[in-house]
Design a protein around this motif. Structure first.
Motif, PDB file in Angstrom:
ATOM      1  N   GLU A   6       0.819  -1.210   0.000  1.00 36.03           N
ATOM      2  CA  GLU A   6       0.000   0.000   0.000  1.00 36.03           C
ATOM      3  C   GLU A   6       0.850   1.256   0.000  1.00 36.03           C
ATOM      4  O   GLU A   6       1.794   1.395   0.773  1.00 36.03           O
ATOM      5  N   PHE A   7       0.470   2.189  -0.880  1.00 34.45           N
ATOM      6  CA  PHE A   7       1.044   3.526  -0.913  1.00 34.45           C
ATOM      7  C   PHE A   7      -0.115   4.493  -0.719  1.00 34.45           C
ATOM      8  O   PHE A   7      -1.101   4.439  -1.454  1.00 34.45           O
ATOM      9  N   ARG A   8      -0.031   5.340   0.305  1.00 32.66           N
ATOM     10  CA  ARG A   8      -1.096   6.318   0.578  1.00 32.66           C
ATOM     11  C   ARG A   8      -0.766   7.651  -0.083  1.00 32.66           C
ATOM     12  O   ARG A   8       0.382   8.073  -0.107  1.00 32.66           O
ATOM     13  N   HIS A   9      -1.824   8.308  -0.582  1.00 27.88           N
ATOM     14  CA  HIS A   9      -1.632   9.587  -1.269  1.00 27.88           C
ATOM     15  C   HIS A   9      -2.824  10.506  -1.010  1.00 27.88           C
ATOM     16  O   HIS A   9      -3.972  10.060  -1.071  1.00 27.88           O
ATOM     17  N   LEU A  10      -2.543  11.777  -0.748  1.00 28.99           N
ATOM     18  CA  LEU A  10      -3.569  12.802  -0.615  1.00 28.99           C
ATOM     19  C   LEU A  10      -3.541  13.638  -1.889  1.00 28.99           C
ATOM     20  O   LEU A  10      -2.512  14.242  -2.219  1.00 28.99           O
ATOM     21  N   VAL A  11      -4.650  13.667  -2.621  1.00 32.03           N
ATOM     22  CA  VAL A  11      -4.725  14.366  -3.897  1.00 32.03           C
ATOM     23  C   VAL A  11      -4.623  15.869  -3.666  1.00 32.03           C
ATOM     24  O   VAL A  11      -5.272  16.423  -2.789  1.00 32.03           O
ATOM     25  N   GLU A  74      -8.351  11.160  -0.072  1.00 30.81           N
ATOM     26  CA  GLU A  74      -7.253  10.317   0.396  1.00 30.81           C
ATOM     27  C   GLU A  74      -7.348   8.980  -0.308  1.00 30.81           C
ATOM     28  O   GLU A  74      -8.399   8.340  -0.311  1.00 30.81           O
ATOM     29  N   LEU A  75      -6.226   8.565  -0.906  1.00 30.69           N
ATOM     30  CA  LEU A  75      -6.200   7.322  -1.660  1.00 30.69           C
ATOM     31  C   LEU A  75      -5.248   6.315  -1.046  1.00 30.69           C
ATOM     32  O   LEU A  75      -4.212   6.671  -0.495  1.00 30.69           O
ATOM     33  N   SER A  76      -5.612   5.059  -1.198  1.00 32.31           N
ATOM     34  CA  SER A  76      -4.725   3.949  -0.940  1.00 32.31           C
ATOM     35  C   SER A  76      -4.508   3.284  -2.294  1.00 32.31           C
ATOM     36  O   SER A  76      -5.458   2.781  -2.901  1.00 32.31           O
ATOM     37  N   ILE A  77      -3.269   3.366  -2.790  1.00 35.13           N
ATOM     38  CA  ILE A  77      -2.935   2.682  -4.035  1.00 35.13           C
ATOM     39  C   ILE A  77      -2.336   1.344  -3.628  1.00 35.13           C
ATOM     40  O   ILE A  77      -1.326   1.290  -2.929  1.00 35.13           O
ATOM     41  N   ASP A  94      -5.100  -1.391  -7.344  1.00 32.92           N
ATOM     42  CA  ASP A  94      -6.427  -0.919  -6.969  1.00 32.92           C
ATOM     43  C   ASP A  94      -6.246   0.464  -6.367  1.00 32.92           C
ATOM     44  O   ASP A  94      -5.378   0.674  -5.509  1.00 32.92           O
ATOM     45  N   TYR A  95      -7.063   1.401  -6.826  1.00 32.97           N
ATOM     46  CA  TYR A  95      -7.077   2.761  -6.278  1.00 32.97           C
ATOM     47  C   TYR A  95      -8.322   2.855  -5.405  1.00 32.97           C
ATOM     48  O   TYR A  95      -9.444   2.794  -5.906  1.00 32.97           O
ATOM     49  N   VAL A  96      -8.111   2.996  -4.112  1.00 30.69           N
ATOM     50  CA  VAL A  96      -9.208   2.951  -3.157  1.00 30.69           C
ATOM     51  C   VAL A  96      -9.289   4.289  -2.425  1.00 30.69           C
ATOM     52  O   VAL A  96      -8.307   4.742  -1.821  1.00 30.69           O
ATOM     53  N   ARG A  97     -10.463   4.941  -2.498  1.00 34.21           N
ATOM     54  CA  ARG A  97     -10.673   6.185  -1.758  1.00 34.21           C
ATOM     55  C   ARG A  97     -11.029   5.824  -0.316  1.00 34.21           C
ATOM     56  O   ARG A  97     -11.873   4.954  -0.068  1.00 34.21           O
ATOM     57  N   LEU A  98     -10.373   6.502   0.619  1.00 31.99           N
ATOM     58  CA  LEU A  98     -10.623   6.315   2.045  1.00 31.99           C
ATOM     59  C   LEU A  98     -11.372   7.551   2.540  1.00 31.99           C
ATOM     60  O   LEU A  98     -10.863   8.666   2.455  1.00 31.99           O
ATOM     61  N   ARG A  99     -12.590   7.326   3.029  1.00 31.56           N
ATOM     62  CA  ARG A  99     -13.402   8.462   3.473  1.00 31.56           C
ATOM     63  C   ARG A  99     -14.343   8.025   4.589  1.00 31.56           C
ATOM     64  O   ARG A  99     -15.085   7.064   4.428  1.00 31.56           O
ATOM     65  N   ASP A 100     -14.264   8.737   5.706  1.00 28.62           N
ATOM     66  CA  ASP A 100     -15.170   8.509   6.835  1.00 28.62           C
ATOM     67  C   ASP A 100     -15.207   7.049   7.282  1.00 28.62           C
ATOM     68  O   ASP A 100     -16.263   6.505   7.591  1.00 28.62           O
ATOM     69  N   HIS A 148     -16.099  -3.359  -3.271  1.00 29.94           N
ATOM     70  CA  HIS A 148     -17.083  -2.335  -3.598  1.00 29.94           C
ATOM     71  C   HIS A 148     -16.947  -1.204  -2.602  1.00 29.94           C
ATOM     72  O   HIS A 148     -16.406  -0.164  -2.902  1.00 29.94           O
ATOM     73  N   SER A 149     -17.388  -1.414  -1.420  1.00 28.88           N
ATOM     74  CA  SER A 149     -17.276  -0.421  -0.368  1.00 28.88           C
ATOM     75  C   SER A 149     -17.305  -1.177   0.950  1.00 28.88           C
ATOM     76  O   SER A 149     -18.159  -2.018   1.163  1.00 28.88           O
TER      77      SER A 149
END
Length: 159
Positions: A6-11, A74-77, A94-100, A148-149
């Motif tokens: 996992e690589f985390r990234h903030l757009v 915020e993404l988890s690649i 997989d590009y996964v958005r992390l939110r709430d 999915h989510s």
């Protein structure tokens, strides 16, 4: 233990277009960055080899976009080993958005690289270095079940 790196990234705003969503080329840049961080974190011996004679040629990349993302998402690649031959490596992302506290798959990508050695005018395929093979062993795709989510605790939710 997860079977991905996992690589985390903030757009940031600089990664978006005039409409406000992420410009497509950034997904490919993030694949490369994830791969670089993997080498730094999991296969540092390969970095020394890259400074010497090893070359990692990108043969193919692709990305399938499912959901638009924008600044401050915020993404988890997540990178997995898709296949490994004597001289080539196939990665899946997989590009996964992390939110709430939830995860949402927003894109999927693939990348194929070839290991080469020799001067730039006369490179030849070479075996994937053993330290890289060993580092990749824990990140092989076991299941292709879609994400999915789900919340970060692992409970699945259909949106």
């Amino acid at each position: 233990m997860e079977n991905y790196y996992e690589f985390r990234h903030l757009v940031g705003f600089e990664e978006t277009n005039l409409v406000g969503n992420v410009y497509y080329v950034n997904y490919l840049r993030w694949q490369g960055r994830c791969r670089e961080m993997f080498l730094r974190d999991r296969a540092p011996a390969v970095l020394a080899d890259l400074r010497d004679d090893l070359k990692l040629f990108t043969l193919k990349v692709d990305c399938e976009f499912m959901v638009e993302i924008g600044a401050f998402d915020e993404l988890s690649i997540r990178m997995r080993l898709e296949d490994l031959t004597q001289t080539q490596i196939g990665f899946a992302f997989d590009y996964v958005r992390l939110r709430d506290g939830f995860e949402e798959l927003v894109a999927r990508g693939r990348q194929r690289i070839a290991c080469m050695r020799g001067p730039n005018t006369d490179t030849k395929p070479t075996r994937v270095p053993e330290p890289l093979r060993a580092a990749l062993a824990n990140f092989s795709i076991v299941s292709s079940a879609p994400i999915h989510s789900r919340n970060l605790a692992g409970a699945v939710h259909d949106d």
